[in-house]
Design a protein around this motif. Sequence first.
Motif, PDB file in Angstrom:
ATOM      1  N   HIS A 131       0.872  -1.172   0.000  1.00  0.00           N
ATOM      2  CA  HIS A 131       0.000   0.000   0.000  1.00  0.00           C
ATOM      3  C   HIS A 131       0.914   1.229   0.000  1.00  0.00           C
ATOM      4  O   HIS A 131       1.469   1.625   1.033  1.00  0.00           O
ATOM      5  N   GLU A 181       0.712   4.613  -0.465  1.00  0.00           N
ATOM      6  CA  GLU A 181       0.492   5.855   0.275  1.00  0.00           C
ATOM      7  C   GLU A 181       0.745   5.650   1.768  1.00  0.00           C
ATOM      8  O   GLU A 181       1.314   6.511   2.440  1.00  0.00           O
ATOM      9  N   ARG A 182       0.298   4.493   2.290  1.00  0.00           N
ATOM     10  CA  ARG A 182       0.551   4.215   3.703  1.00  0.00           C
ATOM     11  C   ARG A 182       2.046   4.083   3.972  1.00  0.00           C
ATOM     12  O   ARG A 182       2.558   4.531   4.992  1.00  0.00           O
ATOM     13  N   ALA A 183       2.742   3.446   3.033  1.00  0.00           N
ATOM     14  CA  ALA A 183       4.183   3.248   3.194  1.00  0.00           C
ATOM     15  C   ALA A 183       4.920   4.588   3.205  1.00  0.00           C
ATOM     16  O   ALA A 183       5.837   4.806   4.007  1.00  0.00           O
ATOM     17  N   ALA A 193       3.648   7.522   4.051  1.00  0.00           N
ATOM     18  CA  ALA A 193       3.307   8.198   5.311  1.00  0.00           C
ATOM     19  C   ALA A 193       4.120   7.614   6.468  1.00  0.00           C
ATOM     20  O   ALA A 193       4.592   8.356   7.351  1.00  0.00           O
ATOM     21  N   TRP A 194       4.298   6.300   6.470  1.00  0.00           N
ATOM     22  CA  TRP A 194       5.103   5.647   7.520  1.00  0.00           C
ATOM     23  C   TRP A 194       6.550   6.153   7.491  1.00  0.00           C
ATOM     24  O   TRP A 194       7.124   6.466   8.532  1.00  0.00           O
ATOM     25  N   GLU A 222       6.772   9.737   8.823  1.00  0.00           N
ATOM     26  CA  GLU A 222       6.627   9.778  10.282  1.00  0.00           C
ATOM     27  C   GLU A 222       7.914   9.330  10.964  1.00  0.00           C
ATOM     28  O   GLU A 222       8.371   9.960  11.928  1.00  0.00           O
TER      29      GLU A 222
END
Length: 767
Positions: A353, A355-357, A359-360, A363
């Motif tokens: 995924h 976009e999640r990656a 964002a991770w 962060e």
Amino acid sequence: MRSPPPQKIPASDSLEGVLERVTFVNEENGWGVYRLAVEGKEELVTVVGNLIGVQPGESLCLTGRWTVSRQYGEQFDVAGYTTLRPSSVVGIERYLGSGLVKGVGKIFAKRLVEAFGEKTLEVIEFSPQKLSEVEGIGPKRRERIIRAWAEQREIREVMLFLQSHGVSPAYAVKIYKRYGHKAIDVVRDNPYRLARDIFGIGFKTADRIAQALGIPTDSPRRAEAGLLHALNEGSDDGHVFLPRELLLSNAAQMLQIDAPILETALESLAQSGDIALDGRPETARFDEGGQRRLELGEAEADYALNANATTPGHPADDPRAPVYLTPLHIAETGIAARIQALFATPLRRPPIHVERAIAWFEEKQRIELADEQREAIRRAIDAKVLVITGGPGTGKTTIVNGIIRILEKKGVRIRLAAPTGRAAKRMSETTRREALTIHRLLEFSPKTMNFERGRDNPIEADLLILDEASMLDTPLAYNVLKALPLSCQIIFVGDVDQLPSVGAGSVLSDLIASKRVPVVRLSTIFRQARRSMIVVNSHRINEGQFPVEGTKDPCDFYFIERDDPERCLDAIRKTVRDRLPRAFGFDPFRDIQVLTPMRRGLLGGQNINAELQSLLNPHGRALLCGNRLLRAGDKVMQQTNNYDLEVFNGDLGRVSAIDEEERALTVDFDGRTVTYESAHLDELALAYACTIHKSQGSEYPCVVVPIHTQHFLMLQRNLLYTAVTRARKMVVLVGSRRALGLAVKTVDQSQRYTRLSQRLRELIPVI
């Protein structure tokens, strides 16, 4: 002392003596000034001419003529010479103490002469068992001296043979090392092999030997050798092929022979497999068992299968038809075939995924990526082949780190590599992961002179990230792609606006120009990078704008204006030795690198090196290496790939030790020590200054760049841009404002002859 051009001198006089010292040698043409001790003369005699390879202590018989110089007085102009065995005790001691015979230095030379006097050389040759009578010479040293004396005798035979055919003794050891006791037979059979096999011997020298051996000027062998030389010269200029008409024209001009002879020679080379004529099916490249040579077959068969044609382009007899050296044809067709095969083979890993990656990663790193950076990471997640290009300060390092951390989290096996040791080291530092040179990644074997990793033994990786991809030449790129499993991804990271590769091809720009490989172009300079005038001016230069100095003090970008070449050279001397160390703490050896557009001239690399050596390292133990002096402590650069020593073109080091007795020296390359014997000493050059081309892939704390109208032919935007982007902390330009303006405004219009982008367009659908 400035040297005149070499010229033929009537051999009307002769002179014998012992060479006392080498005063000066011009690296460009080999002309030098020497001092000779002559019996019956109280003062040393000045000798001028070409005596490359002679060593102090040798007895020489010179032919030439006496002249009188207004400035330097009486001197002997050399036309030719032979070396003689010394007969006097003093001459024998100096001869043995010169380091010509391994195992005998100055100390043992003195002891030997004290023991055996004028019969010393006879003892070494005919009664070597007596050497043990000398203090300090045990069985091991005695055997070394015996072996070295026998080798020296064979070398001397080779030397005398070559010298009689117009070759400098400087190459005798190399030729002997390459061919052994067969050296004379090899040279007699095919002198043109020397140009291919021996570093430092070019076609012109080999051709001169051939003429001396009686090979006719219009012989087929000479025509074939000349065509291969013309193609090799084209490759040295970056071309993967030459158009047929241009190749024949260049060869005809060089060889002064008729076109029909060259046409026949071209056909013969194509039949033998030495060259490839694009557009013609191959007919003659078979081994003894009737099978096509494996490597050639794989590359071309893959290409022909995928392209549904033999090769693209013109008919083979068309004047514009490309003519390749066979290895370059193999490499170019092989690159296209492998990229097509990579695209055709799906990835083997669980879905991510994206976009999640992203964002991770943001962060974890406490950063906010720019849109360009997010797009690069999105594409990198699933693209089989990807190019990421951009100038300094545009975030390439952040993107690479994001790709690595996201994909590592998913268990992807990632390998990192770069073309040079310095580039690989820098990649390791920025990613905190192991990065290797391409040669180490592919496990180059000096024994076989091949890469151990290849199609049948691929590297174990799911993703390969290649940094400094602008340095990739065609053969190296092919070897990398050939060693990838087809399920693997490859990401090329580099700055396409820098100078192209030193070797043949323009792989990175061809990949981009093909429009068949996904490309992410980074153009935004990030806020932190904008504080650096190095970054700001790099982009200004690339956009054709004049660089500016910063307003804050201290700054990281300076321009010292000097219109006069002598004043420019003086400013470089003072800047390197005094100003930068005193004001900023830069070490002249470790931190400062002078990058110059050219090797020759007052502001060229050769002269600046001589000036800085005498300024920074004037004393200490030294060794005469061909026509230059290397001292302990000198900064040096490797000039060619030496796979036996595992040092490569452009590697920088410091001379850590000199062994006069063995005529050897040791160089420290970033903590790894390498010992050079006499046969390899000419592979080293002083490196206080180097050309901008040689600096590719490297980074230095501080660069000093002479830029003057003396460099007129080389004043181009990408050259200046490359020089400036080599600096981490500071750039100092020294020269004329007019020259700087010319460099900024002049776009390199020269095009390399390659067909990679066309081949990719034929094989791969539009993205």
